[in-house]
Every structure is written in structure tokens, then in C-alpha cells.
Scaffold this motif. Structure first.
Motif, short mmCIF file in Angstrom:
data_model
loop_
_atom_site.label_atom_id
_atom_site.label_comp_id
_atom_site.label_asym_id
_atom_site.label_seq_id
_atom_site.Cartn_x
_atom_site.Cartn_y
_atom_site.Cartn_z
N VAL A 130 -12.72 8.58 12.60
CA VAL A 130 -12.81 8.83 11.16
C VAL A 130 -14.12 8.26 10.62
O VAL A 130 -14.86 8.94 9.89
N LEU A 131 -14.43 7.02 10.97
CA LEU A 131 -15.66 6.41 10.48
C LEU A 131 -16.90 7.13 10.99
O LEU A 131 -17.87 7.32 10.24
N ASN A 132 -16.89 7.54 12.26
CA ASN A 132 -18.04 8.23 12.83
C ASN A 132 -18.30 9.57 12.16
O ASN A 132 -19.43 10.05 12.16
N GLN A 133 -17.27 10.17 11.59
CA GLN A 133 -17.40 11.48 10.97
C GLN A 133 -17.55 11.41 9.45
O GLN A 133 -17.60 12.45 8.79
N SER A 134 -17.63 10.21 8.89
CA SER A 134 -17.60 10.05 7.44
C SER A 134 -18.92 9.53 6.88
O SER A 134 -19.56 8.66 7.46
N ASP A 135 -19.29 10.07 5.72
CA ASP A 135 -20.44 9.57 4.97
C ASP A 135 -19.99 8.65 3.84
O ASP A 135 -20.80 7.93 3.27
N LEU A 136 -18.72 8.72 3.51
CA LEU A 136 -18.11 7.92 2.46
C LEU A 136 -16.65 7.72 2.84
O LEU A 136 -15.99 8.68 3.26
N LEU A 137 -16.15 6.51 2.69
CA LEU A 137 -14.76 6.24 3.03
C LEU A 137 -13.98 5.94 1.76
O LEU A 137 -14.35 5.07 0.98
N LEU A 138 -12.93 6.70 1.54
CA LEU A 138 -12.01 6.45 0.43
C LEU A 138 -10.82 5.69 1.01
O LEU A 138 -10.12 6.21 1.89
N VAL A 139 -10.61 4.48 0.54
CA VAL A 139 -9.55 3.62 1.06
C VAL A 139 -8.55 3.35 -0.05
O VAL A 139 -8.92 2.91 -1.13
N VAL A 140 -7.28 3.61 0.22
CA VAL A 140 -6.20 3.23 -0.69
C VAL A 140 -5.46 2.10 0.02
O VAL A 140 -4.82 2.32 1.05
N TRP A 141 -5.59 0.90 -0.55
CA TRP A 141 -5.06 -0.29 0.12
C TRP A 141 -4.84 -1.39 -0.91
O TRP A 141 -5.66 -1.59 -1.80
N ASP A 142 -3.74 -2.10 -0.76
CA ASP A 142 -3.43 -3.17 -1.70
C ASP A 142 -4.18 -4.46 -1.41
O ASP A 142 -4.10 -5.43 -2.16
N GLY A 143 -4.92 -4.50 -0.32
CA GLY A 143 -5.71 -5.68 0.02
C GLY A 143 -4.95 -6.75 0.78
O GLY A 143 -5.54 -7.75 1.19
N ASP A 144 -3.65 -6.55 0.97
CA ASP A 144 -2.87 -7.53 1.74
C ASP A 144 -3.24 -7.42 3.21
O ASP A 144 -3.15 -6.35 3.80
N ARG A 145 -3.61 -8.53 3.78
CA ARG A 145 -4.00 -8.56 5.19
C ARG A 145 -2.78 -8.82 6.06
O ARG A 145 -2.13 -9.85 5.94
N LEU A 146 -2.48 -7.85 6.91
CA LEU A 146 -1.33 -7.95 7.81
C LEU A 146 -1.77 -8.23 9.25
O LEU A 146 -0.94 -8.42 10.12
N VAL A 147 -3.07 -8.22 9.48
CA VAL A 147 -3.67 -8.46 10.79
C VAL A 147 -3.01 -7.57 11.85
O VAL A 147 -2.53 -8.02 12.87
N MET A 148 -2.97 -6.29 11.54
CA MET A 148 -2.40 -5.29 12.45
C MET A 148 -3.53 -4.44 13.01
O MET A 148 -4.44 -4.05 12.28
N ARG A 149 -3.46 -4.13 14.26
CA ARG A 149 -4.45 -3.30 14.93
C ARG A 149 -4.24 -1.84 14.55
O ARG A 149 -3.11 -1.37 14.46
N GLY A 150 -5.35 -1.14 14.30
CA GLY A 150 -5.31 0.30 14.15
C GLY A 150 -4.98 0.83 12.77
O GLY A 150 -4.81 2.03 12.61
N GLY A 151 -4.92 0.00 11.76
CA GLY A 151 -4.55 0.48 10.44
C GLY A 151 -5.69 0.46 9.44
O GLY A 151 -6.87 0.31 9.79
N THR A 152 -5.32 0.60 8.18
CA THR A 152 -6.28 0.65 7.09
C THR A 152 -7.18 -0.57 7.08
O THR A 152 -8.40 -0.46 6.92
N GLU A 153 -6.60 -1.72 7.25
CA GLU A 153 -7.36 -2.98 7.21
C GLU A 153 -8.49 -2.99 8.25
O GLU A 153 -9.63 -3.33 7.94
N GLU A 154 -8.17 -2.59 9.46
CA GLU A 154 -9.18 -2.57 10.52
C GLU A 154 -10.28 -1.55 10.23
O GLU A 154 -11.47 -1.82 10.43
N THR A 155 -9.89 -0.38 9.76
CA THR A 155 -10.86 0.66 9.44
C THR A 155 -11.75 0.23 8.28
O THR A 155 -12.97 0.43 8.31
N PHE A 156 -11.15 -0.38 7.27
CA PHE A 156 -11.90 -0.89 6.12
C PHE A 156 -12.95 -1.91 6.57
O PHE A 156 -14.12 -1.84 6.18
N ASP A 157 -12.52 -2.86 7.39
CA ASP A 157 -13.44 -3.90 7.86
C ASP A 157 -14.58 -3.30 8.69
O ASP A 157 -15.73 -3.72 8.56
N ALA A 158 -14.26 -2.34 9.54
CA ALA A 158 -15.30 -1.70 10.36
C ALA A 158 -16.29 -0.94 9.48
O ALA A 158 -17.50 -0.96 9.73
#
Length: 170
Positions: A130-158
Motif C-alpha cells: 500500500v505504501l509503495n503504491q501511494s503518494d498520499l496516505l489517508l489514515v483513520v485511526w484513534d491513535g491508540d497504540r496496540l503494538v500489533m503487527r500488520g495493522g494501521t499503526e505499523e503502516t502509519f509509522d512506516a
């Protein structure tokens, strides 16, 4: 607890703005663009929840869909049937969004060869596509860090690490 109609409306506003700015730029800088009609793509794996709201809003605004999937289609669809699915119509909605894109604009699917026994890693790899194919990332996230692999949090950080522009909707 989210107001889903309001969220859908807000996502639509963001996509309309992206569309309008891109069209205006392509018109004032035509020498940078091909003579083909402008095509905007929304990149989403179509996971349940916000991914699908985003995809539907993108189609409403004439975007094509690009759908990387962490597994082969047959394995990915297993995430959308009970007991894994969040809603009883999850698989039907997944298929109907793909069909709508095929009929109205265009859809490109990319079935990755992730291991269903290692879902977090497969979803993480899909997030990288998703990141490699994107020029802009739209993230819908409450900001709560769950420290889970493969989700919104990880993609947002990357995306932040890469310097990819982000529109973050809480």
C-alpha cells in the motif's frame, strides 16, 4: 462507536479535494502529463471497516481501485466469513466492491503469497505494498497504540518514517 455516515462523508471530502487539486494541477502543467485521461487510484486491501468505506467513497469520486491482498484471494476471503468476519455480510460486501470497481472505473488486484498461518506478517507486507503504491496516505485511526503487527499503526509509522504525506482522521 464511530459515526460511520459522517466518517464516509469526511473521507469523500478528502478524496474530492485530492481529485480537484490533481485535475487543476494537470491542467496548468499539462506538459507533465500524458494525453490520456487522468486516472486516480485508491489503494486499499479492502479489509473490513474503514478500508471499505474508503473504497466506496473513492468509487463515488471516480477513482480506480488498486487492491493488494495479503493472501491468494481464496485464503483472503476466509477472513470475511464467520467466525472471523466482523459482520455477517462481510464477504458479500468485499465482492460487491470489487465488482462495482470493475463496472464503474477499474480495479487492479494483487494477490500476495502470504502464509495464512502467519497473518500479522502477511498483513504487514501488504501494508508495505500500500505504501509503495501511494503518494498520499489517508489514515483513520484513534491513535491508540496496540503494538500489533500488520495493522494501521505499523503502516502509519512506516509512512511517517518514509516521509509520505499523511491525512490522519481520528
Amino acid at each position: 462507536a464511530a459515526d460511520l455516515p459522517a466518517l464516509s462523508h469526511r473521507i469523500g471530502e478528502v478524496l474530492a479535494a485530492v481529485h480537484d487539486v490533481t485535475v487543476a494541477f494537470s491542467q496548468t502543467h499539462a506538459h507533465l502529463f500524458s494525453s490520456e485521461p487522468l486516472a486516480l487510484s485508491a489503494v486499499t486491501p479492502l479489509a473490513e471497516g474503514t478500508d471499505r468505506i474508503f473504497a466506496e467513497a473513492a468509487l463515488d469520486h471516480g477513482f480506480e481501485l488498486c487492491c493488494p491482498m495479503p493472501f491468494l484471494l481464496e485464503d483472503f476471503e476466509k477472513d470475511f466469513v464467520p467466525p472471523t468476519a466482523l459482520t455477517p455480510d462481510a464477504l458479500d460486501r468485499f465482492r460487491s466492491i470489487l465488482e462495482r470497481a470493475r463496472k464503474e472505473t477499474s480495479v487492479t488486484t494483487f494477490e500476495m503469497d502470504g502464509d495464512p498461518d502467519h497473518r500479522p506478517e502477511a498483513y504487514g507486507a501488504c501494508g508495505q505494498v500500500v505504501l509503495n503504491q501511494s503518494d498520499l496516505l489517508l489514515v483513520v485511526w484513534d491513535g491508540d497504540r496496540l503494538v500489533m503487527r500488520g495493522g494501521t499503526e505499523e503502516t502509519f509509522d512506516a509512512a511517517r518514517t518514509r516521509g509520505l504525506p499523511i491525512v490522519w482522521m481520528d
